[in-house]
Design a protein around this motif. Structure first.
Motif, PDB file in Angstrom:
ATOM      1  N   GLY A  45       0.833  -1.211   0.000  1.00 20.14           N
ATOM      2  CA  GLY A  45       0.000   0.000   0.000  1.00 20.14           C
ATOM      3  C   GLY A  45       0.860   1.250   0.000  1.00 20.14           C
ATOM      4  N   SER A  46       0.843   1.997   1.100  1.00 19.06           N
ATOM      5  CA  SER A  46       1.692   3.207   1.194  1.00 19.06           C
ATOM      6  C   SER A  46       3.048   2.895   1.795  1.00 19.06           C
ATOM      7  N   THR A  47       3.163   1.759   2.480  1.00 17.22           N
ATOM      8  CA  THR A  47       4.360   1.539   3.283  1.00 17.22           C
ATOM      9  C   THR A  47       5.631   1.404   2.446  1.00 17.22           C
ATOM     10  N   TRP A  48       5.545   0.693   1.320  1.00 15.50           N
ATOM     11  CA  TRP A  48       6.777   0.389   0.576  1.00 15.50           C
ATOM     12  C   TRP A  48       7.528   1.632   0.119  1.00 15.50           C
ATOM     13  N   HIS A  49       6.798   2.706  -0.197  1.00 18.28           N
ATOM     14  CA  HIS A  49       7.488   3.864  -0.773  1.00 18.28           C
ATOM     15  C   HIS A  49       7.696   4.994   0.238  1.00 18.28           C
ATOM     16  N   ALA A  50       7.329   4.757   1.519  1.00 20.72           N
ATOM     17  CA  ALA A  50       7.475   5.845   2.499  1.00 20.72           C
ATOM     18  C   ALA A  50       8.947   6.196   2.680  1.00 20.72           C
ATOM     19  N   ALA A  51       9.172   7.458   3.031  1.00 25.94           N
ATOM     20  CA  ALA A  51      10.554   7.910   3.216  1.00 25.94           C
ATOM     21  C   ALA A  51      11.164   7.291   4.473  1.00 25.94           C
ATOM     22  N   MET A 222     -12.275  10.171   5.577  1.00 27.79           N
ATOM     23  CA  MET A 222     -10.909  10.221   5.052  1.00 27.79           C
ATOM     24  C   MET A 222     -10.890  10.664   3.597  1.00 27.79           C
ATOM     25  N   MET A 223      -9.718  11.000   3.126  1.00 24.53           N
ATOM     26  CA  MET A 223      -9.475  11.268   1.715  1.00 24.53           C
ATOM     27  C   MET A 223      -8.012  10.914   1.431  1.00 24.53           C
ATOM     28  N   VAL A 224      -7.629  10.982   0.170  1.00 30.77           N
ATOM     29  CA  VAL A 224      -6.254  10.588  -0.184  1.00 30.77           C
ATOM     30  C   VAL A 224      -5.556  11.742  -0.888  1.00 30.77           C
ATOM     31  N   MET A 225      -4.361  12.074  -0.400  1.00 28.31           N
ATOM     32  CA  MET A 225      -3.523  13.093  -1.023  1.00 28.31           C
ATOM     33  C   MET A 225      -2.394  12.403  -1.780  1.00 28.31           C
ATOM     34  N   SER A 226      -1.797  13.149  -2.701  1.00 21.33           N
ATOM     35  CA  SER A 226      -0.542  12.637  -3.265  1.00 21.33           C
ATOM     36  C   SER A 226       0.587  13.367  -2.549  1.00 21.33           C
ATOM     37  N   HIS A 227       1.594  12.605  -2.183  1.00 26.00           N
ATOM     38  CA  HIS A 227       2.721  13.170  -1.433  1.00 26.00           C
ATOM     39  C   HIS A 227       4.008  12.729  -2.131  1.00 26.00           C
ATOM     40  N   GLN A 228       4.930  13.685  -2.304  1.00 27.95           N
ATOM     41  CA  GLN A 228       6.135  13.391  -3.087  1.00 27.95           C
ATOM     42  C   GLN A 228       7.409  13.658  -2.303  1.00 27.95           C
ATOM     43  N   TYR A 229       8.421  12.922  -2.657  1.00 36.37           N
ATOM     44  CA  TYR A 229       9.770  13.352  -2.270  1.00 36.37           C
ATOM     45  C   TYR A 229      10.719  13.132  -3.448  1.00 36.37           C
ATOM     46  N   ILE A 230      11.794  13.938  -3.426  1.00 38.01           N
ATOM     47  CA  ILE A 230      12.779  13.853  -4.515  1.00 38.01           C
ATOM     48  C   ILE A 230      14.049  13.240  -3.957  1.00 38.01           C
ATOM     49  N   LEU A 231      14.596  12.260  -4.668  1.00 33.32           N
ATOM     50  CA  LEU A 231      15.900  11.702  -4.284  1.00 33.32           C
ATOM     51  C   LEU A 231      16.970  12.298  -5.197  1.00 33.32           C
ATOM     52  N   PHE A 232      18.105  12.633  -4.604  1.00 32.90           N
ATOM     53  CA  PHE A 232      19.205  13.255  -5.358  1.00 32.90           C
ATOM     54  C   PHE A 232      20.375  12.275  -5.474  1.00 32.90           C
ATOM     55  N   LEU A 251      18.369  14.869  10.282  1.00 37.09           N
ATOM     56  CA  LEU A 251      17.292  15.252   9.373  1.00 37.09           C
ATOM     57  C   LEU A 251      16.988  16.740   9.591  1.00 37.09           C
ATOM     58  N   LEU A 252      16.807  17.472   8.505  1.00 41.32           N
ATOM     59  CA  LEU A 252      16.520  18.908   8.611  1.00 41.32           C
ATOM     60  C   LEU A 252      15.058  19.143   8.235  1.00 41.32           C
ATOM     61  N   ARG A 253      14.340  19.864   9.092  1.00 39.83           N
ATOM     62  CA  ARG A 253      12.963  20.233   8.723  1.00 39.83           C
ATOM     63  C   ARG A 253      12.854  21.745   8.753  1.00 39.83           C
ATOM     64  N   ASP A 254      12.529  22.338   7.610  1.00 36.92           N
ATOM     65  CA  ASP A 254      12.265  23.772   7.610  1.00 36.92           C
ATOM     66  C   ASP A 254      10.740  23.917   7.645  1.00 36.92           C
ATOM     67  N   VAL A 255      10.209  23.880   8.847  1.00 35.72           N
ATOM     68  CA  VAL A 255       8.756  23.740   8.987  1.00 35.72           C
ATOM     69  C   VAL A 255       7.991  24.988   8.580  1.00 35.72           C
ATOM     70  N   ARG A 262      16.567  15.186   4.050  1.00 37.22           N
ATOM     71  CA  ARG A 262      17.241  14.127   4.803  1.00 37.22           C
ATOM     72  C   ARG A 262      18.385  13.530   4.000  1.00 37.22           C
ATOM     73  N   GLN A 263      19.467  13.196   4.679  1.00 39.78           N
ATOM     74  CA  GLN A 263      20.545  12.493   3.982  1.00 39.78           C
ATOM     75  C   GLN A 263      20.086  11.069   3.690  1.00 39.78           C
ATOM     76  N   GLU A 264      20.182  10.671   2.421  1.00 42.69           N
ATOM     77  CA  GLU A 264      19.807   9.313   2.006  1.00 42.69           C
ATOM     78  C   GLU A 264      21.073   8.722   1.394  1.00 42.69           C
ATOM     79  N   LYS A 265      21.673   7.786   2.029  1.00 38.51           N
ATOM     80  CA  LYS A 265      23.016   7.288   1.674  1.00 38.51           C
ATOM     81  C   LYS A 265      23.929   8.514   1.591  1.00 38.51           C
ATOM     82  N   ASN A 266      24.552   8.772   0.434  1.00 31.55           N
ATOM     83  CA  ASN A 266      25.386   9.979   0.344  1.00 31.55           C
ATOM     84  C   ASN A 266      24.739  11.051  -0.532  1.00 31.55           C
ATOM     85  N   GLY A 267      23.423  10.887  -0.738  1.00 30.04           N
ATOM     86  CA  GLY A 267      22.664  11.916  -1.442  1.00 30.04           C
ATOM     87  C   GLY A 267      21.663  12.538  -0.473  1.00 30.04           C
TER      88      GLY A 267
END
Ligand code: FAD
Length: 816
Positions: A45-51, A222-232, A251-255, A262-267
């Motif tokens: 469902g949503s779990t596999w692609h969560a950050a 409930m409703m469903v949103m689309s949520h994205q993240y970009i990997l570098f 992890l840095l959050r500019d709220v 967030r650092q993901e491996k060395n990206g």
């Protein structure tokens, strides 16, 4: 692959992080005869692609509890179930651009400390110590949370699955649930692989929870949103720094801008909660596909541009990296952004653990909470913030869910100010005199969808949303609330209060039955009284007013938001084969509060009622030719009456009372003034001062306990507590704080040690002092004791008040 068993004690529908954690925690509680059914593969469902971010930060006490528990569980889980996994506790840096944000951080730091977590608040020049690559423009400071981190969501789910299986639970994959039916007091769950009978069912179907809910006749809000993240791509400078330092960046959050980095491996991984966000599957022209397992939405980079540019200015290193991938997946939202964990409203032996927006961070705690609901019927922590019954029918209307989902997502990191009313999804339930109240200057807030005036603006007052973006005790509203309180004190005030929840309880044995449910005495006919409902541990489940209309005939009146919760508590405890009938008549009646020293004269001019009847009495009478129940109580603590009438008669009754009252100085007042007035009387508010986090005795409600009754729910536990003594006690404090009042869950200090917490706070305009209600260690709960209240990081002196109200301690005005 596991075969489908024919029976189980519990069936969980959905194999994401939350469903599997529920299975794991049920097994840990000894309930191993449980089966989880997953329509595809676990995590599909949503779990596999969560950050996989696992924050503990929350401005909500209960959500923080849940997330803290998750982080603690995840630290030891790999070893406990022998399934090594990637869980990096990196810490996090949360940036503040405003002083109000710094105040929010200070408050959360205090709550975290109370939960045993060390959280730091940093000045700007200390941020680089934790995050060397950051630019410091526009910053007021930051919060550093060493407990934050990230986990591989698939590994987490598999580890929990292994733990559950090892204890004896079963998981059946590629087994979609297609329907359910009730047979002989059991559930029969229908699947593509056959049927399974069980005692309890849990809907853990993530973004498909509404579809599964419909099988039970339940409309899930409930409703469903689309949520994205970009990997570098890999950033060589970051790789070198990581090797040299031996750890990842926090992890840095500019709220205030609304993204995390967030650092993901060395990206890097950049994830914004965009204002210009998008709902999916929100209309009949855009239905949810039959199957969306392991699928994503197309990239929508345009929406991310603004955040990407901002992040590059904040961490210029990011600008050197190429973009490698965008993940855009479905994420479900309930109308307030919190998940649904607990009893499925109106459906026996069915529970929900679904609609998670932070389901990786919360899966651990959610599994614990869900397992407690199923196995014990109650939870260790008060979990009202996530209780499915906090939403009633109106909140499941699709346009409401979409409007609120877009609002919450677009303000995922927003500060919640005490005087601010969010604008989306409004005007759902209106009093017949809504327009008249609005014309008088009413500034509204929504209470279980009912619009009630919070305060009344005068000519030229600033009523903009901006004016409410402060914790400070100021703004146009302050002056007006003060005027309203003074009108109630000196003359009279009227408050239109639609939506009080109301249950009609009638039938042979009703009095006797009620007596076994409440801690105190059941009022005699013609009287009304406050009643407390305890659970078996003596904890405060709810408070209702019991109005006795006959020997076995009552109206039970309770908070608007408690409608489904309290109705269910009553019906759940109804004996079988009873003659007692309980009917929810909330929508048929309405209420107006008339209170203040002139209220008797005003009523005398418009009604034939006997206005000499004492406090806590009620009678039928007519105003403007309309019948109503006139109830001699006042939550404001002045002489006063509540006018309970049929909804359709509200306008005529209001008009008559208003005309009679104007010459006496009658003024409209709002919910904010009522809150101030009730604090001065020490009257508790539900789910702040009154919750299952406290027992009836800790809550200082002993005068509502009738010990000589042969039996009532919670009696044994309360008797035991009475003998042993309570660890903490309810107190009223007067606080010496010039600019701020204490919010919920501010810490109380004595001689450098934390000794308690506030449960609500505000300013008392009749006594001209700031007031906090709270819980203090029993030995300190002595009138005159000096303590300190920590409000947004500053400690202010406070003094424990004598038991009873600060305003009018002998209730002379009330009884007058
Ligand atoms: C891009 C993105 C990034 C995210 N990042 C984070 C993050 O960093 N941290 C965080 O905490 N959260 C994050 N989330 C949110 C997180 O993914 C979800 O909150 C979480 O995965 C929800 O888990 P769940 O178990 O409730 O639901 P799901 O993982 O959706 O699981 C529900 C399961 O139910 C199954 N199911 C549905 N219907 C049936 C049926 N009829 N019969 C049998 N099975 C059925 C589905 O197949 C599915 O496997 C992110 C979400 C997105 C979209």
């Amino acid at each position: 692959m596991a075969e489908l068993p024919s029976t189980a004690r519990v069936v969980i529908i959905g194999g994401g992080a939350v469903g599997v954690s529920s299975l794991y925690h049920l097994s840990r509680a000894g309930w191993t005869d449980c089966v989880l059914l997953e329509r595809n593969e676990l995590t599909s469902g949503s779990t596999w692609h969560a950050a996989g971010n696992v924050p503990t930060f929350s401005a909500s006490w209960s959500v923080m509890n849940m997330q803290r528990y998750s982080a603690e569980l995840y630290r030891g889980l790999g070893a406990a179930v022998d399934y090594p996994m990637n869980y990096h506790v990196t810490g996090s840096v949360r940036l503040a651009h405003t002083s109000e944000r710094m105040q929010e951080f200070e408050r959360v730091r205090g709550m975290g400390r109370y939960q045993g977590m060390a959280i730091d608040v940093l000045p700007p020049d200390d941020i680089r110590r934790h995050y060397p690559f950051i630019e410091l423009h526009d910053l007021k400071g930051a919060l550093y949370d060493p407990n934050d981190g990230d986990i591989d969501p698939a590994q987490l789910t598999q580890a929990l699955a292994k733990g559950a299986r090892d204890m004896g639970a079963a998981i059946v994959r590629f087994c979609p649930v297609t329907g359910v039916r009730r047979e002989g007091g059991e559930w029969v769950v229908e699947t593509a692989k056959g049927e399974i009978r069980c005692e309890y069912v849990v809907n853990a179907a993530g973004y498909r929870a509404a579809e599964v809910g419909r099988m039970f006749g339940r409309t899930v809000p409930m409703m469903v949103m689309s949520h994205q993240y970009i990997l570098f791509d890999e950033i060589p400078e970051l790789a070198a720094w990581t090797t040299e330092s031996g750890h990842k960046l926090p992890l840095l959050r500019d709220v205030d801008v609304s993204y995390y980095l967030r650092q993901e491996k060395n990206g890097m991984n950049l994830g914004p909660y965009e204002r210009n966000c998008r709902a999916h599957w929100a209309s009949p022209d855009d239905p949810m596909p039959e199957d969306f397992s392991f699928q994503l939405f197309p990239d929508d980079l345009e929406r991310l541009e603004h955040y990407l540019e901002d992040a590059v200015r904040r961490v210029p290193l990011l600008g050197t990296a190429g973009l490698s991938k965008v993940i855009n997946g479905p994420i479900p939202y309930a109308p307030d952004g919190n998940p649904l964990i607990g009893p499925m409203p109106g459906v026996p032996n069915a529970f929900e653990a679904c609609v998670f927006t932070f389901g990786i961070a919360q899966a651990g705690g959610a599994g614990k909470v869900l397992a407690e609901w199923v196995t014990e019927g109650a939870t260790e922590w008060d979990m009202w913030s996530c209780d499915p019954r906090r939403f009633t029918a109106f909140a499941a209307e699709p346009d409401y869910c979409v409007a609120k989902g877009l609002e919450v997502y677009g303000h995922e990191y927003a500060i919640h100010f005490p005087r601010h009313s969010w604008p989306a999804g409004r005007n759902r339930k209106l009093s017949p005199i809504h327009d008249r109240i609005a014309a008088m200057g009413g500034q509204f807030g929504a209470y279980n969808g009912w619009e009630r005036a919070n305060w009344f603006a005068g000519p030229g007052d600033d009523v903009s949303e901006d004016s409410t973006q402060t914790f400070r005790r100021d703004g146009a509203w302050l002056k007006r609330i003060r005027e309203e309180c003074h009108a109630v004190r000196d003359a009279a005030g009227i408050l239109d209060l639609p939506g009080f929840s109301r249950f009609r309880v009638e039938g042979n044995g009703a009095r006797q039955w009620l007596s076994t449910l409440i801690t105190g005495a059941v009022p005699r006919p013609g009287r009304i009284g406050l009643a407390y409902f305890a659970d078996d541990k003596g904890r405060i489940v709810t408070e209702m007013s019991v109005m006795a209309l006959g020997e076995d005939f009552f109206f039970l009146i309770t908070a608007a938001v408690a409608e489904w919760h309290d109705f269910e508590w009553l019906t759940k405890h109804l004996p079988e084969d009873t003659e007692i009938a309980i009917k929810n008549v909330t929508d048929a009646f309405s209420c107006q509060i008339l209170t203040g020293p002139k209220s008797r004269e005003i009523l005398a001019a418009v009604s034939d009622a006997d206005l000499t009847l004492p406090w806590l009495s009620h009678q039928s009478c007519q105003i403007a030719g309309k019948w109503l129940q006139l109830v001699r109580v006042s939550f404001a603590g002045e002489l006063g009456w509540e006018l309970h009438s049929h909804v359709g008669d509200t306008a005529d009754i209001f008009a008559a009372v208003w005309s009679a009252g104007e010459p006496h100085g009658l003024k409209p007042f709002g919910m904010f003034a009522l809150d101030s007035l009730r604090l001065e009387k020490g009257y508790r508010a539900w789910k702040g001062d009154l919750s299952t986090d406290y027992t009836v005795l800790q809550g200082g409600l002993e005068r509502f306990v009738k010990w000589d009754k042969p039996a009532f729910k919670g009696k044994a536990a309360l008797e035991n507590e009475r003998q042993q003594g309570s660890a903490k006690r309810f107190v009223t404090l007067v606080v010496d704080s010039p600019d701020y009042d204490a919010p919920y869950m501010s810490t109380l200090w004595k001689d450098g040690a934390v000794v308690g917490e506030t449960t609500s706070g505000g300013f008392g305009h009749r006594i001209d002092r700031s007031i906090a209600l709270g819980m203090l260690r029993s030995e300190l709960a002595v009138p005159g004791t000096g303590v300190e209240v920590e409000i947004f990081g500053e400690r202010y002196p406070a003094v424990v008040q004598p038991d009873g109200p600060i305003w009018d301690p002998s209730n002379e005005r009330l009884r007058g």
